[in-house]
Design a protein around this motif. Structure first.
Motif, mmCIF file in Angstrom:
data_model
loop_
_atom_site.group_PDB
_atom_site.id
_atom_site.type_symbol
_atom_site.label_atom_id
_atom_site.label_comp_id
_atom_site.label_asym_id
_atom_site.label_seq_id
_atom_site.Cartn_x
_atom_site.Cartn_y
_atom_site.Cartn_z
ATOM 1 N N ASP A 190 -4.015 58.178 -42.403
ATOM 2 C CA ASP A 190 -5.403 58.119 -41.932
ATOM 3 C C ASP A 190 -5.811 56.706 -41.538
ATOM 4 O O ASP A 190 -6.953 56.489 -41.114
ATOM 5 C CB ASP A 190 -6.349 58.625 -43.043
ATOM 6 C CG ASP A 190 -6.123 60.100 -43.353
ATOM 7 O OD1 ASP A 190 -5.728 60.831 -42.419
ATOM 8 O OD2 ASP A 190 -6.323 60.495 -44.514
ATOM 9 N N ASP A 191 -4.914 55.754 -41.674
ATOM 10 C CA ASP A 191 -5.207 54.366 -41.328
ATOM 11 C C ASP A 191 -5.276 54.243 -39.801
ATOM 12 O O ASP A 191 -4.265 54.357 -39.101
ATOM 13 C CB ASP A 191 -4.104 53.459 -41.892
ATOM 14 C CG ASP A 191 -4.448 51.983 -41.745
ATOM 15 O OD1 ASP A 191 -5.112 51.623 -40.746
ATOM 16 O OD2 ASP A 191 -4.033 51.190 -42.612
ATOM 17 N N LYS A 192 -6.486 54.016 -39.276
ATOM 18 C CA LYS A 192 -6.663 53.957 -37.823
ATOM 19 C C LYS A 192 -5.871 52.806 -37.207
ATOM 20 O O LYS A 192 -5.276 52.958 -36.131
ATOM 21 C CB LYS A 192 -8.146 53.808 -37.480
ATOM 22 C CG LYS A 192 -8.981 55.031 -37.842
ATOM 23 C CD LYS A 192 -10.436 54.838 -37.436
ATOM 24 C CE LYS A 192 -11.265 56.070 -37.793
ATOM 25 N NZ LYS A 192 -12.704 55.890 -37.408
#
Length: 904
Positions: A803-805
């Motif tokens: 989920d780390d953009k």
């Protein structure tokens, strides 16, 4: 240059067919044509379109001989005629007064007129008839293009007619003028200032490098092409002579080139100007003050005002330093070679250059003046061996090579001077007894000259040259002892600024090699404080700062520092390419690391260009790394190994042992990449390295050697399917690189470790290393390593769910890099090879052969080529690489068979 065919041409739709005017203005039919394009002329479509004379009232092509003005003007005329314009070509000379010009124009328009018909020409009758011609042109609504060539030859009255046409001509009349200079009677400045005209000068007419390459038809190696470009500087006639005389005996070619300078370029200029041009051309580089000093007050301004030199005087440092084109300089040197006047000129130049500490150039002119004693004196006054601190190893080599060895013995401390000659003129001579004596002295042995402080400093410099240019192992006793000596000298003595700068540079280089970057930067910045005392060392220290920033991953800062160093090199070492090449090597490697392939190819010097620089290990390694990598990516395997062979022979001949070891590791990597694993394994064993397990030697290898060694070992182990051993090295290599601040090495380590884990089936570990590399990519922009491991990168990236953009953005950017690499790889594969590659996963050779309608041996033959082109060594790796390509089209459905009863 093209031959000026004839004097007048009228072409275009509806051209007149009237008879030629009566004597004395008769025009021979075979001469009334636009000059043909010279054989092999370059089609400069962009330039012709940009300066199309039909787009404006006035177009002026002005420049010295050999800039292709006639060729370009004629091409514009042919294009205009093809578009339906009425084109008038007039090549004027000294006979074309107003009467003759008007007569030619009248004939062109179709209204013949001569002095006999007018009852004797006068200015009034000429102008009145000219007005009638302009009325006729205005009545013809088509475009008229008047092209006047060689305008510098037209007399005053004829020039006034051209000026009249500019100001009184109808709107559909366009003028294109070409000449070496413009007559004062022709006002072109006002229409250009008003936006109705344009001036095309030497900067526009000069060949660009892409045009220069196209002119030679892609037939030359890149380094040869670059050498010719540097010599011609885009002067079209120089390029033409280079190409047309390429296969001619070089002495004959040189003679023909110089004959052109005498017969064409310098044609018609006054004798006093000609003599001045020859004298000014003898300077390799000069400035206004020195030119005035040697040739007399006002010489610099006079040089700028001579029309024949317009565009042929190259400038540097915002024009404060100048030199005349090399073709003219060679002619000048030949003309002034004999005679007392020429020798006196060279002697004055030698003294002026020596005063400005341009020692090598000063010695060269002293030799040309046949004053060897003056040359020796200049060398001694410059510090002898210490010249290396000001001009670099190449400067020392050049100076020594100009002077006879016997004459060198007259210099104080001749033993050191002669050693300098041996180690620069023939680096292999560093193994002589004298060289070994000096090296042993640095290792703690007896030094009979230790009481002579100046000699001791010279010995330190000589030992530094021998050791720091790669002639010793970084962890050897000799290197450690010379470093201790440098530290003691700087701590307890007060050497002259150039010597101190040289010692600090030695310390900076050593700290850089062992990856102690903070200490290296501190020492390099101290070197920078010495300023003009030793420009070569100061410049090298600035480049080292850029190299350290690159190694640490500060790409933007590194680019800025290297760009600043390049500007400083162009300013401080005008005419000497060496300093710029050194910085270019690191700039090219950085460009390759961040996926700027074209910039890397453009900046990376060749081995031949670097062969006499006397640079340190990393300069050679950076440039060779780029050249070998680009060759392998282009599937030019023979060229890649040719570069390796030449570099290895060069390193051994110069006793550059560190470079030799680095090249061995790079060769192992290259062999593995092209599928020659057995050769790679034998070469690794021949180096004395272990046949299995890790190989790490931090004490005896620089960080760059260690990087190449670890990469080679990991690739070889993976090719041998010993994935666990490769992963073990990768773990250590990644940790060591991170602890040492080696971002580039860390990028390589984590990418290779990711691949080893993926091949071993350990996807969790592979993802960890990919994540580490992506974080590194976000900070540095280094994408080369993951791009090299494209198949593993794709496979592991598919399994990376986060989920780390920022991490996802980095992953998408890397996948774009991989995709671009895939396009380039696919371009090297034949359609048949792509078909086979896409079927490797899950199909045997026989199945592929049956589906494609070829033999089993045909499949195996193509597989060998696929392995080599993709840089893989197994079917599994090749099959995984297929993930980079679009899936194959489904096989066609079987044809339906229909049966029918035969007719009775």
């Amino acid at each position: 240059m093209p031959h000026k065919h004839g004097r007048l041409a009228v072409v275009g739709a509806g051209s007149v067919t009237s008879q030629a005017p009566a004597a004395p203005f008769r025009v021979s039919p075979e001469k009334v044509v636009i000059p043909d394009a010279p054989v092999g002329a370059l089609e400069r479509a962009e330039l012709t379109s940009r300066f199309n004379p039909e787009d404006r009232r006035l177009t002026v092509f002005v420049g010295p001989g050999g800039f292709g003005k006639t060729t370009l003007l004629a091409n514009c005329c042919r294009r205009a005629a093809a578009r339906g314009a009425r084109v008038v070509w007039l090549s004027v000379d000294e006979q074309d007064d107003a009467e003759r010009v008007v007569a030619h124009l009248a004939y062109a328009v179709g209204l013949p007129w001569t002095a006999a018909e007018s009852g004797g020409a006068t200015h009034k009758t000429e102008m009145s008839h000219l007005d009638g011609l302009l009325v006729a042109m205005r009545a013809d609504e088509r475009h008229w293009l008047l092209a006047v060539d060689e305008l510098e030859r037209i007399p005053e009255s004829g020039a006034r007619v051209i000026d009249y046409l500019i100001w009184r001509g109808p709107a559909n009349l366009h003028l294109a003028l070409a000449g070496r200079r413009l007559p004062h009677s022709v006002d072109v400045t006002t229409p250009i200032a008003e936006g109705r005209g344009v001036s095309v000068g030497t900067d526009d007419l000069r060949f660009t490098f892409p045009e220069f390459a196209a002119f030679f038809g892609g037939a030359l190696p890149r380094e040869r092409l670059r050498a010719l470009w540097n010599e011609s500087r885009g002067w079209p006639i120089a390029a033409c002579l280079q190409r047309n005389l390429f296969d001619v005996d070089q002495n004959e070619a040189s003679e023909l080139s110089l004959h052109w300078v005498a017969s064409r370029l310098l044609r018609g200029i006054p004798a006093t100007d000609r003599e001045f041009v020859l004298q000014a051309a003898c300077f390799e580089w000069t400035d206004a003050k020195m030119l005035d000093e040697v040739l007399g007050a006002g010489s610099a301004e006079r040089l700028r005002q001579i029309p024949v030199l317009r565009g042929l005087v190259q400038g540097a440092d915002n024009g404060s330093t100048l030199r005349v084109h090399s073709l003219i300089r060679r002619y000048a040197e030949r003309e002034l070679m004999f005679g007392q006047a020429g020798r006196d000129l060279h002697r004055r130049m030698a003294l002026a250059l020596a005063e400005r500490e341009r020692t090598v150039d000063a010695i060269r002119h002293a030799v040309q003046a046949r004053d060897i004693g003056l040359g020796v004196g200049i060398f001694a006054a410059a510090g002898g061996i210490r010249l290396v601190l000001k001009s670099g190893v190449k400067g020392l080599r050049d100076a020594v090579s100009l002077l006879p060895r016997d004459a060198m013995r007259a210099i104080p401390r001749a033993d050191v001077a002669c050693l300098a000659a041996a180690t620069t003129d023939d680096p292999a001579a560093a193994t002589t007894d004298q060289a070994r004596l000096l090296l042993r002295a640095g290792e703690g042995g007896g030094d009979p000259h230790a009481r002579d402080g100046d000699l001791r400093y010279d010995l330190l410099i000589v030992r530094g040259i021998l050791l720091f240019c790669g002639c010793a192992i970084i962890g050897s006793r000799g290197v450690r002892s010379i470093i201790r000596e440098y530290e003691r000298t700087l701590a307890g003595e007060n050497p002259d600024p150039p010597v101190a700068a040289g010692l600090w540079w030695g310390l900076a280089l050593y700290r850089y090699w062992v990856a102690e970057f903070d200490e290296a930067l501190a020492a390099a910045r101290i070197v920078g404080d010495f300023g003009d005392a030793c420009p070569s060392v100061v410049h090298s220290a600035q480049i080292m700062e850029g190299a350290i920033l690159f190694a640490r991953g500060d790409a933007e800062e590194s680019q800025a520092v290297l760009a600043q160093a390049r500007r400083a090199a162009l300013r401080s070492f005008a005419g000497h390419a060496g300093p710029e090449l050194i910085g270019g090597a690191f700039a090219a490697e950085l460009a390759l690391e961040i996926n700027r392939i074209e910039a890397a190819d453009r900046r990376a010097p060749t081995l031949r260009e670097m062969s006499d620089l006397g640079a340190w290990l990393d300069v050679y390694a950076a440039a060779l790394d780029v050249r070998i990598e680009l060759a392998l990516r282009q599937d030019a395997v023979g060229r890649a190994f040719g570069i390796l062979d030449d570099a290895t022979a060069f390193a051994r001949s110069r006793h550059l042992w560190s470079l030799s070891r680095w090249l061995t590791s790079v060769r192992v990597t290259a062999l593995v990449r092209v599928g020659r694993v057995d050769e790679a394994q034998r070469l690794w064993a021949e180096t004395g390295r272990p046949a299995a397990g890790a190989h790490v030697d931090c004490e005896r290898e620089t960080w760059r050697e260690l990087e190449a060694s670890c990469c080679a070992r990991m690739r070889l182990l993976m090719a041998l399917e010993d994935y666990d051993a490769a992963l073990a090295i990768g773990r250590w290599f990644a940790a060591h690189s991170r602890d040492s601040g080696l971002a580039r090495s860390q990028s390589l380590a984590t990418a290779l470790a990711m691949r080893a884990a993926w091949l071993a089936g350990d996807m969790a570990t592979a993802r960890e290393f990919l994540v580490d590399n992506l974080h590194l990519f976000r900070r540095t922009g280094f994408s080369r390593a993951l791009g090299d491991q494209a198949e593993a990168t794709l496979a592991v990236a598919e399994e990376l769910d986060t989920d780390d953009k920022d991490l996802n953005a980095a992953k998408e950017a890397i996948l774009d890099v991989v995709a671009s690499r895939a396009e380039r790889i696919e371009a090297t594969l034949s359609p048949r090879e792509v078909e086979i590659l896409l079927r490797l996963d899950g199909a045997q050779d026989k199945e592929i052969a049956r589906e494609l309608g070829i033999t089993d041996n045909g499949v195996r033959y193509h597989l060998k080529k696929i392995y080599r082109k993709l840089g893989v060594s197994s079917r599994r790796e090749a099959a995984s690489r297929a993930r980079m390509f679009p899936p194959p089209p489904p096989p066609p459905p079987p044809k339906e068979m229909s049966w029918s009863r035969p007719s009775p």
